[in-house]
Design an enzyme around this catalytic site. Structure first.
Site, mmCIF file in Angstrom:
data_model
loop_
_atom_site.group_PDB
_atom_site.id
_atom_site.type_symbol
_atom_site.label_atom_id
_atom_site.label_comp_id
_atom_site.label_asym_id
_atom_site.label_seq_id
_atom_site.Cartn_x
_atom_site.Cartn_y
_atom_site.Cartn_z
ATOM 1 N N ASP A 26 0.828 -1.207 0.000
ATOM 2 C CA ASP A 26 0.000 0.000 0.000
ATOM 3 C C ASP A 26 0.855 1.247 0.000
ATOM 4 O O ASP A 26 1.319 1.694 1.060
ATOM 5 C CB ASP A 26 -0.910 -0.041 1.233
ATOM 6 N N GLU B 226 -2.456 10.641 0.716
ATOM 7 C CA GLU B 226 -3.681 9.836 0.658
ATOM 8 C C GLU B 226 -4.011 9.212 1.998
ATOM 9 O O GLU B 226 -5.187 9.057 2.356
ATOM 10 C CB GLU B 226 -3.533 8.742 -0.410
ATOM 11 N N GLU B 227 -2.987 8.838 2.760
ATOM 12 C CA GLU B 227 -3.214 8.122 4.016
ATOM 13 C C GLU B 227 -3.730 9.017 5.146
ATOM 14 O O GLU B 227 -4.130 8.520 6.192
ATOM 15 C CB GLU B 227 -1.918 7.437 4.477
#
Length: 416
Positions: free
Chosen positions: A153, A189-190
């Site tokens: 990820d 994004e996280e």
């Protein structure tokens, strides 16, 4: 051929120069990352894929500190005749001082293509902590297990997407359509999705602004095409009570007790469910309150992450947030204060592509933050069940399968 590089500074007045836990062991790799991929027909791009993926994972890029991995991508893509532009984000409290955060935009060279039809995108940031790169075999095979933070990820998707596009270019399968594909690798994004949101808000500054017909997003989906994912919002809750001696609880009002009773009632209530996405879930990430064991707590707080299982995409989160507040106020009408941050309801994606198994997922992505009337595909190698954990790892065979699948998706999007 002369390499091309242009630097696009959005939100910054400074020119950005180009010089700008414990490792996992093979025995610790969960069986969920093991596949049956055969090594009998190693693809010609295997070494390039392994090398690119290794370089990405070796660079720590925890959200807010993505500068180094961004610079690596600039160098990597420029050396392969991509035209690269940088989109610099405004500084934030999580930024590393002196090291700008930027999205990486790239087109097959030698010229920048202003009106791409297809966007291929993923994110280059990871969650903490950094876990060093490792793999089970010095000479990789399809059964080699590769571990490290971001190995799934989402640096697996980044590497597979780039190699897929390179393979299509080198094989001549998109001759005449090279100007229809754009790569975008975003930061943040996280955490808040600020990289994709910034790109979406500022792409009008590209001349002309791109009008994508399709966008392919890379996230760990176990090699399946995602038909949609749950929405999300966060909620900060404060309860005000009345302090007093713990021996006489009727003389005060325990904020922690009120908050605990409210949270239990929320957990026992269906806040919204659907056949496709299941039930809305609530994670109590933080719970704090009180000053001493023998003092009735005057104040208590909690922070929740809510995974929304109902729509619409714009507004579904508000429906659930209101239900959550109503449930908690049924415990005490006056004690609660809510700060429920904006989010979104369930996100639908296109999954009608021949040759792909399909699924839905419970996590959030950048899909929602890219505004526009385009077809949305969500796919990637690896499983979310090891992402964010100490055992994050992927099989090389799954990475190679993803390269082929991203090629199919790019071709499908170009032909649609």
């Amino acid at each position: 051929m002369k390499l091309s590089l242009s630097v696009l500074l959005l939100g910054s007045s400074q020119v950005l120069g180009l010089e700008l836990q414990k490792p996992i062991k093979a025995a610790q790799v969960p069986s969920s990352v093991i596949s049956s991929a055969s090594d009998s027909n190693a693809p010609a791009y295997r070494d390039d894929l392994v090398s690119l993926h290794k370089s990405l994972v070796e660079i720590s890029s925890i959200s807010g500190n993505e500068n180094e991995v961004g610079k690596f991508l600039v160098d990597y893509l420029s050396a392969r005749d991509f035209v690269v532009q940088l989109e610099v984000l405004p500084p934030t409290n999580t930024s590393n001082p002196g090291k700008p955060r930027f999205n990486v935009l790239a087109w097959p060279g030698p010229n920048r293509h202003p009106s791409p039809k297809v966007l291929v995108s993923s994110h280059i940031d990871t969650v903490p902590p950094f876990i060093p790169y490792s793999r089970t075999d010095a000479d990789p095979t399809a059964d080699t297990v590769i571990a490290g933070r971001g190995s799934v990820d989402a640096k697996a998707s980044v590497a597979a997407q780039i190699i897929a596009l390179q393979s299509l270019l080198e094989s001549g399968r998109i001759v005449g359509k090279e100007d229809s594909v754009m790569l975008l690798y975003v930061v943040g994004e996280e955490t808040s999705g600020d990289g994709m949101r910034f790109f979406s808000d500022t792409r009008s500054q590209l001349s002309p602004p791109p009008d994508f017909k399709a966008a392919i997003f890379g996230e760990p989906t176990e090699g399946r095409l995602v038909c949609g994912h749950k929405g999300i919002f966060s909620c900060n809750i404060t309860v005000k009570g009345h302090a007093g001696h713990s021996g006489y609880p009727w003389l005060g009002k325990s904020a922690t007790e009120v908050l605990a009773r409210g949270l239990v009632r929320v957990l026992d209530t269906d806040l919204g469910s659907s056949e496709e996405f299941g039930n809305t879930t609530v994670n109590i990430g933080l719970f704090e309150g009180g000053v001493a064991a023998n003092v009735i707590p005057e104040r208590a707080t909690a922070r929740l992450a809510v995974r929304v299982a109902v729509g619409p995409e714009i507004g579904g989160e508000k429906i659930v947030a209101q239900r959550l507040q109503d449930v908690m106020r049924s415990v005490d009408e006056d004690a609660f204060e809510f700060d429920c941050n904006s989010g979104y309801g369930v996100v639908k994606c296109d999954c009608d592509v021949e040759g792909f198994e399909t699924t839905t997922v419970n996590y959030g992505t950048d899909v929602h933050y890219l505004q526009g009337n385009h077809t949305r595909y969500l796919y990637g190698p690896g499983t979310i069940f090891v992402a964010h954990g100490p055992d994050e790892a992927i099989k090389l065979g799954d990475l190679e399968t993803a390269v082929e699948d991203f090629k199919k998706l790019i071709l499908h999007a170009l032909e649609s």
